[in-house]
Design a protein around this motif. Structure first.
Motif, PDB file in Angstrom:
ATOM      1  N   VAL A 110      -6.771   7.396   0.509  1.00  9.86           N
ATOM      2  CA  VAL A 110      -6.650   6.534  -0.911  1.00  9.86           C
ATOM      3  C   VAL A 110      -7.865   5.506  -0.665  1.00  9.86           C
ATOM      4  N   ALA A 111      -8.917   5.653  -1.409  1.00  7.48           N
ATOM      5  CA  ALA A 111     -10.057   4.945  -1.295  1.00  7.48           C
ATOM      6  C   ALA A 111     -10.489   4.081  -2.630  1.00  7.48           C
ATOM      7  N   ILE A 112     -10.501   2.796  -2.721  1.00  9.24           N
ATOM      8  CA  ILE A 112     -10.916   2.175  -3.699  1.00  9.24           C
ATOM      9  C   ILE A 112     -12.219   1.424  -3.759  1.00  9.24           C
ATOM     10  N   THR A 139       0.791  -1.153   0.002  1.00  6.87           N
ATOM     11  CA  THR A 139      -0.001  -0.187   0.117  1.00  6.87           C
ATOM     12  C   THR A 139       0.927   1.374  -0.001  1.00  6.87           C
ATOM     13  N   PRO A 140       0.101   2.449  -0.362  1.00  4.49           N
ATOM     14  CA  PRO A 140       1.270   3.796  -0.517  1.00  4.49           C
ATOM     15  C   PRO A 140       1.677   4.176   0.921  1.00  4.49           C
ATOM     16  N   ARG A 176      -7.469   2.436   1.625  1.00  3.05           N
ATOM     17  CA  ARG A 176      -6.324   1.720   1.720  1.00  3.05           C
ATOM     18  C   ARG A 176      -5.252   2.417   2.519  1.00  3.05           C
ATOM     19  N   VAL A 177      -5.121   3.614   2.660  1.00  2.00           N
ATOM     20  CA  VAL A 177      -4.399   4.485   3.514  1.00  2.00           C
ATOM     21  C   VAL A 177      -5.001   5.894   3.756  1.00  2.00           C
ATOM     22  N   GLN A 234      -5.654   1.105  -9.383  1.00  2.00           N
ATOM     23  CA  GLN A 234      -5.527   0.008  -8.608  1.00  2.00           C
ATOM     24  C   GLN A 234      -5.022   0.465  -7.102  1.00  2.00           C
ATOM     25  N   GLY A 235      -5.088   1.904  -6.922  1.00  2.00           N
ATOM     26  CA  GLY A 235      -5.061   2.470  -5.340  1.00  2.00           C
ATOM     27  C   GLY A 235      -3.412   2.731  -5.089  1.00  2.00           C
ATOM     28  N   TYR A 236      -2.636   2.643  -5.993  1.00  2.00           N
ATOM     29  CA  TYR A 236      -1.215   2.681  -5.821  1.00  2.00           C
ATOM     30  C   TYR A 236      -0.886   4.488  -5.721  1.00  2.00           C
ATOM     31  N   LEU A 237      -1.845   5.124  -6.275  1.00  2.00           N
ATOM     32  CA  LEU A 237      -1.811   6.448  -6.386  1.00  2.00           C
ATOM     33  C   LEU A 237      -3.312   7.099  -6.050  1.00  2.00           C
ATOM     34  N   ALA A 239       0.491   6.676   6.885  1.00  2.00           N
ATOM     35  CA  ALA A 239      -0.898   6.483   6.342  1.00  2.00           C
ATOM     36  C   ALA A 239      -1.267   4.910   6.573  1.00  2.00           C
ATOM     37  N   GLY A 240      -0.592   3.981   6.366  1.00  2.00           N
ATOM     38  CA  GLY A 240      -1.166   2.688   6.488  1.00  2.00           C
ATOM     39  C   GLY A 240      -1.280   2.395   7.691  1.00  2.00           C
TER      40      GLY A 240
END
Lengths: 294, 190
Positions: B61-63, A61-62, B72-73, A99-102, B127-128
């Motif tokens: 960061v949301a998906i 994750t980022p 996600r973070v 994909q949630g890397y950015l 963030a994680g």
């Protein structure tokens, strides 16, 4: 240029940059931790940072939710098709966003609309340089907005901070910028500094200093001495990680110079947060990975 | 000692907190940042009840995975940008906890004293780690208007870690460090 491996490997470059802090940065944070008092806020923050770095690497994750502005530095051979690689890079950025890397991190400055793909007129940023070698050298820096907002440019002489047009004046600018930033740029930070140039090249060159490894010293002796002196000065400020007090306010500083016109003497300072996301790769003629950098 | 703080954040709980104290937060938490603050300041209707609640300055960061939102973070963003709007929001909505990074200015500090509110600093960039404490995403508001990073996320957290840097008596760690580092700087440059 056919797609080949280009898009796939540019995507990998983005992914790695976002999730995996370079080892030289992590090592410096580890060393800094030893200097802080156990149980202090500084100690707590640095420990959490290291835990977060390990976690993002493990979970893919980022490192930070502000995946920032992306600047790609390309060193390309003569006759290289730059339009094609721009297209491949944009496709890779869009995929990394899906994909949630950015994070969806690109905004239309007039309408306020958010772009789903992170592809905008200034996103990502491309800087090309022609090189004699056959391989394509790609480096990526991701820089969060909080740290970008802490950048500053001084025009010397500056009466307010008693800065003349000499290296002592430069030192005063840098220390002033560090004080102004406090913890807001996500301290402990790394500074890229450019002495000279015009306003635009000054900022560009100050950011290029982030391509240097943290252990790298300026080849200009006077600047290497200044880098060392600033680190000693800053140690005494007591701003500390996230501005909560402590010894570690900066992890490093890289200074360089450009020529200037007689009327202008700019000192330009870019602030990079501790989440110093910098990666690179050497790609072959079909876009295959020759070697990962950093 | 780490103090555990649970939603709803009543005035009594808030008045009990002191600068420098480390806390863990559990319960409901709303994210909000630049556009949300301007929107509320301009009289926009708040889609949730902020009373005795916490606003977290963050843009995650949301998906969407199989129709479900996943954060996600989600680390803190710089709070100082909300300084022009924060005091009015504290007054009108009786928010009791502000979480972000970098601290806030005089207007917010004074509002914390007047209305009973605290500012907590979370660790910028972690963030994680902070996302690990998010247990549930209840919903998202103003998504179409502001985009995923600036939307209001309605979350449940457990053990979210932070430190009190402005308390309801008006003490501010940020102000203290600013002053002491200024003195140190003057000494260095002498």
């Amino acid at each position: 240029m056919k797609n080949g491996h280009w898009e796939k490997n540019l995507f990998q470059l983005i992914r790695r940059t976002s999730v995996d802090l370079p080892s030289d940065v992590e090592a410096v944070i580890r060393r800094a931790l030893k200097k802080e008092r156990k149980g202090s806020h500084a100690w707590w923050v640095l420990n959490a940072i290291l835990e977060n770095v390990a976690l993002s690497r493990k979970n893919d994750t980022p490192i930070c939710q502000d995946t920032g502005s992306l600047t790609f530095y390309f060193g390309v051979p003569v006759g290289f098709d730059t339009n094609a690689i721009v297209a491949h890079t944009r496709a890779a950025v869009a995929k990394a966003t899906r994909q949630g890397y950015l994070r969806q991190n690109t905004i239309d400055s007039v309408s306020g609309a958010s772009y789903d793909t992170n592809i905008g007129s200034a996103s990502p940023v491309f800087i090309f340089q022609q090189q004699a070698r056959k391989k394509v050298d790609v480096r990526l820096i991701m820089k969060g907005g909080g740290s970008e907002n802490m950048g500053s440019q001084y025009s010397l002489p500056d009466v307010g901070i008693h800065a003349d047009r000499d290296l002592e004046g430069v030192r005063r600018c840098i220390l002033d910028a560090v004080w102004n930033a406090q913890g807001n740029g996500c301290a402990p930070g790394i500074l890229g500094v450019c002495i000279g140039g015009d306003r635009a090249t000054g900022y560009k060159h100050s950011k290029e200093q982030f391509l240097r490894r943290l252990a790298d010293k300026s080849r200009v002796k006077a600047l290497a001495r200044l880098e060392e002196k600033i680190m000693k000065d800053v140690f005494k400020l007591g701003i500390g990680p996230m501005g909560l007090g402590g010894k570690t306010t900066l992890l490093g500083i890289k200074i360089d110079s450009l020529s200037r016109v007689p009327a202008s003497y700019f000192v330009t300072i870019s602030y990079m947060c501790w989440a110093f996301r910098r990666r690179g790769v050497l790609l072959g003629p079909e876009g295959g990975v020759h070697r990962w950098l950093y | 000692m780490i103090k555990e703080l649970e939603y709803p954040f009543t005035l009594a709980k808030i008045r009990d907190l002191n600068v420098g104290q480390r806390v863990t937060i559990s319960g409901r938490l709303f994210t909000g940042r630049d556009r949300f603050h301007k929107y509320l300041f301009d009289g926009g209707k708040c889609p949730v009840d902020l009373k005795d609640g916490a606003i977290y300055h963050a843009g995650p960061v949301a998906i969407r995975r199989e129709g479900v939102w996943v954060i996600r973070v989600a680390g803190p963003t710089t709070s100082m940008r909300e300084e022009p709007y924060m005091s009015r929001i504290i007054e009108q909505h009786r928010v009791r906890v502000i979480i972000g990074k970098g601290g806030m200015g005089e207007m917010t500090r004074k509002a914390c004293v007047k209305y009973g509110c605290v500012y907590l600093q979370a660790i910028g960039g972690a963030a994680g780690l902070l996302a690990e404490s998010i247990k549930e995403v209840h919903g998202v508001h103003l998504l179409a208007e502001f985009g995923a990073a600036e939307a209001l996320w309605d979350l449940t957290v457990k053990g979210f870690s932070a430190v009190v840097t402005i308390d309801a008596s008006g003490k501010s760690l940020h102000r203290r460090i600013e002053r002491s580092s200024k003195k140190a700087l003057e000494k260095i440059l002498k």
